[in-house]
Enzyme design. Structure first.
Site, PDB file in Angstrom:
ATOM      1  N   HIS A   1       1.019  -1.002  -0.142  1.00 34.19           N
ATOM      2  CA  HIS A   1       0.099   0.096   0.066  1.00 34.19           C
ATOM      3  C   HIS A   1       0.331   1.330   0.413  1.00 34.19           C
ATOM      4  O   HIS A   1       2.362   0.834   0.008  1.00 34.19           O
ATOM      5  CB  HIS A   1      -1.362   0.309   1.170  1.00 34.19           C
ATOM      6  CG  HIS A   1      -0.368   0.403   2.333  1.00 34.19           C
ATOM      7  ND1 HIS A   1      -0.012   1.128   3.009  1.00 34.19           N
ATOM      8  CD2 HIS A   1      -0.327  -0.556   3.522  1.00 34.19           C
ATOM      9  CE1 HIS A   1       0.600   1.009   4.161  1.00 34.19           C
ATOM     10  NE2 HIS A   1       0.021  -0.827   4.599  1.00 34.19           N
TER      11      HIS A   1
ATOM     12  N   CYS B   1       2.809  -4.726   7.158  1.00 32.51           N
ATOM     13  CA  CYS B   1       2.570  -4.284   5.413  1.00 32.51           C
ATOM     14  C   CYS B   1       3.792  -4.299   4.682  1.00 32.51           C
ATOM     15  O   CYS B   1       4.538  -3.563   5.557  1.00 32.51           O
ATOM     16  CB  CYS B   1       1.706  -3.716   5.218  1.00 32.51           C
ATOM     17  SG  CYS B   1      -0.293  -3.653   5.915  1.00 32.51           S
TER      18      CYS B   1
END
Length: 320
Positions: A201, A217
């Site tokens: 992301h 992440c």
């Protein structure tokens, strides 16, 4: 003496790279794949720091490299106010990871993502941020696929993340809506493994790419994730590895080693001095008569994150 990699024989490839750069976003470091038997891509550049030239992070962002990669390539430089007139090495040259050149390959140790577009003889290299030290914030190795992608994502922090933020004095809502306060930025690509909790992301912060800053992440600069979001489809293979050392015997016999700082396991670890365990293949590479073992030892100590020629030259090879 540690010798830089000579690249005059890669001139045709670099000319081709300049052509590809005309059709890709300005900051995408995209290179043609090397000839068969080679793993070298890219070419280092040099940057002269101007008066009030900004921080090392600003320079890293200009060339789209990671902060720690730039710091490792320029040991001793002031990360906040680099001295005006100093010449920085921009580490754009790298050895491709020893993994199939398919889809997305992420090497956690070097904080880089490699994207191999299908049916195109190129690779794009992106700097990334990965998980912090701590139990549930580490980014794991895995072989998986892209399961979904979403523009303007919301963020649903896990119970552990909310507890960690609360301990630091910040109360997170159950769901953070899309917008400028969302730490996931404007685009997210979900991975299938581990129930879909890991994503690639963007970010709403300028700092942290090329560092261990996330809750597990993989974080990219907003322009990079926007480009990746556009070209990557569900089902794309994703291979996440953790390899601080890469070696290559190039066509013509040149032997290259690229060493990155290994990932710390404890807050008190110094990644510049953490022991690096050589695999049997790397031990064989180092012990080969064509390798200058003394130079390789120095490269293992320096950990510059750039390919270095460790070929034993001259009569020494012939006498062995």
């Amino acid at each position: 003496m540690i010798k830089p990699v000579a690249f005059f024989h890669w001139l045709p490839l670099l000319m081709a790279a300049s052509v590809f750069s005309l059709i890709l976003p300005a900051h995408a470091n995209t290179w043609p794949l090397p000839p068969e038997g080679s793993r070298v891509v890219g070419e280092n550049r040099f940057h002269v720091v101007e008066n009030d030239g900004g921080s090392l992070e600003a320079i890293a962002k200009k060339y789209n490299v990671g902060f720690l990669a730039l710091l490792q390539a320029n040991p001793g430089v002031d990360p906040y106010v680099p001295r005006a007139g100093s010449v920085l090495t921009i580490p754009l040259q790298t050895l491709l990871p020893d993994a199939p050149r398919v889809g997305i390959v992420i090497n956690l140790a070097e904080l880089r993502l490699y994207y191999y577009p299908q049916d195109k003889n190129v690779v794009t290299v992106y700097p990334i941020g990965i998980g912090q030290l701590g139990g549930d914030t580490l980014t794991p190795t895995m072989v998986t696929t892209v399961s979904d992608k979403r523009a303007n994502p919301t963020w649903t922090p896990t119970a552990n993340i909310r507890a960690r933020y609360k301990a630091q004095g910040t109360i997170l809502p159950a769901v953070v809506p899309a917008g400028p306060d969302n730490p996931m930025g404007h685009h997210a690509i979900r991975l299938a493994a581990y129930g879909g909790v890991y994503l690639l992301h963007g970010t709403n912060a300028d700092f942290g790419i090329g560092m261990r800053v996330s809750s597990g992440c993989i974080r990219l600069r907003d322009g990079d994730i926007e480009t990746l979001f556009r070209v990557v489809q569900p089902g794309t293979k994703v291979n996440i590895i953790n390899t601080p050392i890469k070696t290559s015997v190039e066509p013509g016999g040149i032997r290259l080693v690229e060493v990155h700082q290994p990932l710390s396991k404890d807050i008190d670890d110094d990644p510049q001095t953490l022991p690096i365990v050589l695999t049997s293949a790397m031990k064989t590479f180092k012990a080969a008569p064509q390798t200058d073992a003394d130079v390789m030892t120095k490269v293992l100590e320096l950990r510059s994150g750039m390919p270095v020629d460790v070929t034993r030259h001259g009569e020494a090879v012939q006498q062995m």
